[in-house]
Enzyme design. Structure first.
Site, PDB file in Angstrom:
ATOM      1  N   LYS A 181       0.821  -1.205   0.000  1.00 22.22           N
ATOM      2  CA  LYS A 181       0.000   0.000   0.000  1.00 22.22           C
ATOM      3  C   LYS A 181       0.856   1.257   0.000  1.00 22.22           C
ATOM      4  O   LYS A 181       1.835   1.348   0.733  1.00 22.22           O
ATOM      5  CB  LYS A 181      -0.931  -0.002   1.212  1.00 22.22           C
ATOM      6  CG  LYS A 181      -1.871  -1.200   1.248  1.00 22.22           C
ATOM      7  CD  LYS A 181      -2.690  -1.249   2.515  1.00 22.22           C
ATOM      8  CE  LYS A 181      -1.829  -1.577   3.714  1.00 22.22           C
ATOM      9  NZ  LYS A 181      -2.626  -1.793   4.941  1.00 22.22           N
ATOM     10  N   THR A 212      -8.568   8.980   8.729  1.00 24.77           N
ATOM     11  CA  THR A 212      -8.151   7.739   8.075  1.00 24.77           C
ATOM     12  C   THR A 212      -7.910   6.614   9.076  1.00 24.77           C
ATOM     13  O   THR A 212      -7.214   5.650   8.776  1.00 24.77           O
ATOM     14  CB  THR A 212      -6.863   7.980   7.260  1.00 24.77           C
ATOM     15  OG1 THR A 212      -5.854   8.528   8.121  1.00 24.77           O
ATOM     16  CG2 THR A 212      -7.118   8.931   6.101  1.00 24.77           C
ATOM     17  N   GLY A 214      -8.135   3.351  10.773  1.00 25.67           N
ATOM     18  CA  GLY A 214      -8.648   2.031  10.421  1.00 25.67           C
ATOM     19  C   GLY A 214      -8.684   1.725   8.942  1.00 25.67           C
ATOM     20  O   GLY A 214      -9.285   0.724   8.539  1.00 25.67           O
ATOM     21  N   THR A 215      -8.033   2.530   8.105  1.00 28.99           N
ATOM     22  CA  THR A 215      -8.107   2.278   6.662  1.00 28.99           C
ATOM     23  C   THR A 215      -7.447   0.953   6.275  1.00 28.99           C
ATOM     24  O   THR A 215      -7.934   0.245   5.398  1.00 28.99           O
ATOM     25  CB  THR A 215      -7.449   3.418   5.863  1.00 28.99           C
ATOM     26  OG1 THR A 215      -6.155   3.693   6.404  1.00 28.99           O
ATOM     27  CG2 THR A 215      -8.287   4.676   5.921  1.00 28.99           C
ATOM     28  N   GLY A 216      -6.325   0.610   6.921  1.00 29.09           N
ATOM     29  CA  GLY A 216      -5.658  -0.654   6.599  1.00 29.09           C
ATOM     30  C   GLY A 216      -6.505  -1.852   6.971  1.00 29.09           C
ATOM     31  O   GLY A 216      -6.609  -2.818   6.201  1.00 29.09           O
ATOM     32  N   CYS A 217      -7.120  -1.790   8.153  1.00 30.38           N
ATOM     33  CA  CYS A 217      -8.019  -2.867   8.586  1.00 30.38           C
ATOM     34  C   CYS A 217      -9.192  -3.000   7.618  1.00 30.38           C
ATOM     35  O   CYS A 217      -9.587  -4.112   7.238  1.00 30.38           O
ATOM     36  CB  CYS A 217      -8.549  -2.587   9.991  1.00 30.38           C
ATOM     37  SG  CYS A 217      -7.291  -2.375  11.252  1.00 30.38           S
TER      38      CYS A 217
END
Length: 273
Positions: A181, A212, A214-217
């Site tokens: 990412k 942003t 929690g965007t990865g989760c």
């Protein structure tokens, strides 16, 4: 007798830590699963006291309880996909790895969560090598960001060629495919996907917002959701990235720090977002 509509929902599992403020971790995963019309289940590895501004504390669940949670799921409602998030200790890594060997789930999306948005170490960096050796081989899709990939690969990532080099290195370490990412880059938010044969660049404009959390989760659970819905990896990733883009675009201005994304943005009319 008419069949209940809910009986058609596909089951999916998150194995991760919690977020009591609701923006990341298990809570974000379950919201994402529901947004994709799936039946979400969870195995909690750690209870995290956090909010949009800080992490206060982390309590790891005893491995016996993790074993029993995973057994409870797989003996009764085997999932069509599994998202794995924060694993905060070597003991828990070994526990999760043993269960993955035992139950052999399909469509595993592994998000190597190392840091909270404020920099708090959710995976101690000294555990990175053990994580790589014990967990990467289970990943059908591995989803590190640039700082995480740097720790896992052992070299600095400064441009797109470095991202490709890192994705290839993580594939060589055992992951079946890698989505690296690019959200930490300054110029764009392009990601690199390596499927073992080809590199794919997934482009996206950067949205000007601090919300942003929690965007990865959310991205990893959206990929798992699409895999559970029988989409191929590249399609699953493209659709997940589009979902997260909208969740950030219509993010929620809550809290004093990085606010959460809007997992249910599609349920609101445009003038309500």
């Amino acid at each position: 007798m008419q069949e209940a509509i809910g009986s058609k929902l596909t089951p999916i599992l998150s194995i991760a830590g919690s977020d009591c403020s609701g923006g990341a971790g298990i809570q974000a995963d379950l919201k994402t699963f529901s947004a994709h019309k799936l039946f979400g289940m969870s195995v909690i590895l750690s209870v995290v006291a956090e909010n949009t501004a800080r992490v206060i504390s982390v309590h790891n669940v005893p491995s016996r309880i993790v074993d029993e949670q995973i057994l409870a799921i797989f003996e009764d409602i085997p999932p069509e996909a599994v998202k794995i998030g924060m694993i905060g200790s070597v003991e828990l890594m070994q526990c999760v790895a043993n269960n993955l060997k035992k139950f052999k789930p399909k469509n595993v999306v592994l998000d190597p969560v190392m840091f909270a948005k404020n920099g708090y170490a959710l995976m101690p960096t000294q555990n990175c090598e053990f994580f790589a050796k014990s967990m990467l081989s289970f990943a059908d899709v591995l989803t590190p960001n640039i700082p995480e990939a740097q720790y896992l690969c052992g070299f600095k990532i400064e441009n797109e060629e470095d991202m490709k080099k890192a994705a290839k290195a993580l594939f060589d370490k055992g992951a079946k495919s890698v989505l690296l990412k690019g959200g930490h880059k300054k110029d764009d938010a392009n990601d690199i996907f390596y499927d073992g044969a080809n590199f794919h660049t997934l482009k996206a404009p950067r949205i000007d917002t601090k919300n942003t959390h929690g965007t990865g989760c959310t991205l990893s659970s959206a990929i798992a959701s699409n895999l559970a819905l029988k989409k191929d990896k590249f399609e699953a990733i493209k659709e997940a990235k589009a979902y997260v883009f909208e969740a950030i675009k219509y993010s929620l201005n809550l809290g004093k720090g990085h606010g959460p994304t809007n997992h249910f943005h599609s349920l609101f009319k445009k003038d309500e977002r």
